[in-house]
Design an enzyme around this catalytic site. Structure first.
Site: not given
Length: 370
Positions: A55, A204
């Site tokens: 705004e 991983t």
């Protein structure tokens, strides 16, 4: 609601999307301001945390054009804030600017704001309109992690998986580069850019040595990279520990005889001990810590064991599955799930979206119970 209201809310949502990779942990918000004749006089979207909200940006745009916004209408994708946080209340800015009408797509889920912004605008004599369910749902989707953190006190957990037609994420020896094509990989980076944090396991890291940063698409922010490493097996030369972006290295709470590797030579890396369970770190404790750090969307890119643990714990809100048009045969599954006694026990997912990227399909799935 008028056709003009719908049109300018659509534009406001297009602006709000520009906050992705910029505004986190604040919500992604867009704002359009138009004069009484319907002509746009100001536009804006929420900037980095501590900077101007949508705004205020739209009002500044109007003033930069030399236009007084008094008497104008504002369209905003989320209820203007009514409290002092890092910035002053946006409600006050709209009131002081002299707007006479504000159209809001959705109420803010933050209990500090919820409904209060709308009421403050009305008390100031501004006509306020809530746009309806379709626009509210669009706002929730764009800010799904923010809504999750505000209403459930935890991030929205998205698990990304790239697999073959027969559900393999790697060859038997762990090689997986590349199952999907470049278009799908770029799309995966767009989803990383949405996230506050990217989570993986030490398995991983040891197998693939990934970076897990955002580099195939532009971004102002890098997500926090989080590694679950109960026994501190990750080498300090791992690619994930290098910039850009910070790293949270999570390990198990140690006894007095254990030591934690020094991260002094690793800028942006923080080590933290968390409670552990039988098969690794406590996943609820991990989510609690990330919630404390204002994590909205958590993007999981992990191996079969961590995937299975999160799925079986019911912590996955969404699966982002890239399915390549190839067959691998013997290899690593997408999740090391425990065997079922009956198909009726199988978790079921609803198909939320399907898109094509080259020869790969992207499926967005959510648990049916949700």
């Amino acid at each position: 609601m008028t056709a003009l209201d719908d049109a300018w809310l659509d534009r406001a949502f297009a602006l709000a999307e520009q906050s992705i990779g910029v505004s986190d942990p604040n919500p992604r918000v867009g704002c359009v301001i138009a004069a009484g004749n319907g002509a746009v006089i100001g536009e804006g979207f929420t900037q980095a945390a501590g900077s101007a909200h949508a705004e205020v940006m739209a009002l500044a745009d109007a003033r930069a054009r030399g236009i007084d916004p008094r008497g104008a209408t504002g369209w905003v994708t989320l209820e203007p804030c009514s409290h002092h946080g890092r910035t002053p209340p946006c409600c006050n800015a709209l009131i002081e600017a002299g707007l006479t009408r504000v159209v809001i797509a959705a109420l803010d889920p933050n209990p500090v704001v919820h409904g209060r912004g709308l009421e403050r605008l009305r008390q100031a004599g501004i006509e306020v309109l809530l746009a309806g369910d379709a626009h509210a749902a669009r706002c929730r989707e764009l800010n799904i992690g923010f809504f999750s953190r505000m209403t459930r006190s935890r991030p929205w957990v998205r698990m990304k998986i790239a697999c073959s037609l027969d559900g393999r994420v790697a060859l038997a020896d762990g090689r997986s580069q590349w199952i999907t094509g470049p278009q799908a990989r770029s799309d995966g980076h767009r989803w990383r850019r949405r996230a506050s944090a990217v989570l993986t396991g030490v398995g991983t890291v040891l197998a693939d040595d990934p970076r897990l940063d955002v580099r195939l698409v532009p971004t102002a922010l890098q997500p926090l990279r989080v590694v679950l490493d109960p026994r501190m097996r990750m080498p300090t030369r791992a690619a994930i520990l290098r910039p850009p972006g910070g790293v949270l290295w999570l390990h198990a709470q140690a006894d007095a005889s254990s030591s934690t590797p020094s991260t002094g030579a690793l800028p942006g890396v923080e080590c933290l001990a968390l409670p552990s369970e039988q098969h690794g770190l406590s996943l609820p404790a991990v989510l609690d810590e990330l919630t404390r750090r204002q994590c909205n969307e958590l993007h999981v890119e992990a191996g079969p064991r961590l995937n299975a643990s999160m799925l079986q714990a019911g912590l996955v809100d969404e699966i982002l599955l890239y399915q390549a048009s190839m067959l691998i045969g013997p290899g690593r599954p997408l999740a090391d799930l425990a065997p079922l006694a009956d198909l009726a026990q199988a978790p079921r997912f609803a198909l939320h979206d399907v898109s094509r990227f080259g020869d790969d399909l992207r499926l967005l799935l959510r648990p049916r119970h949700a």
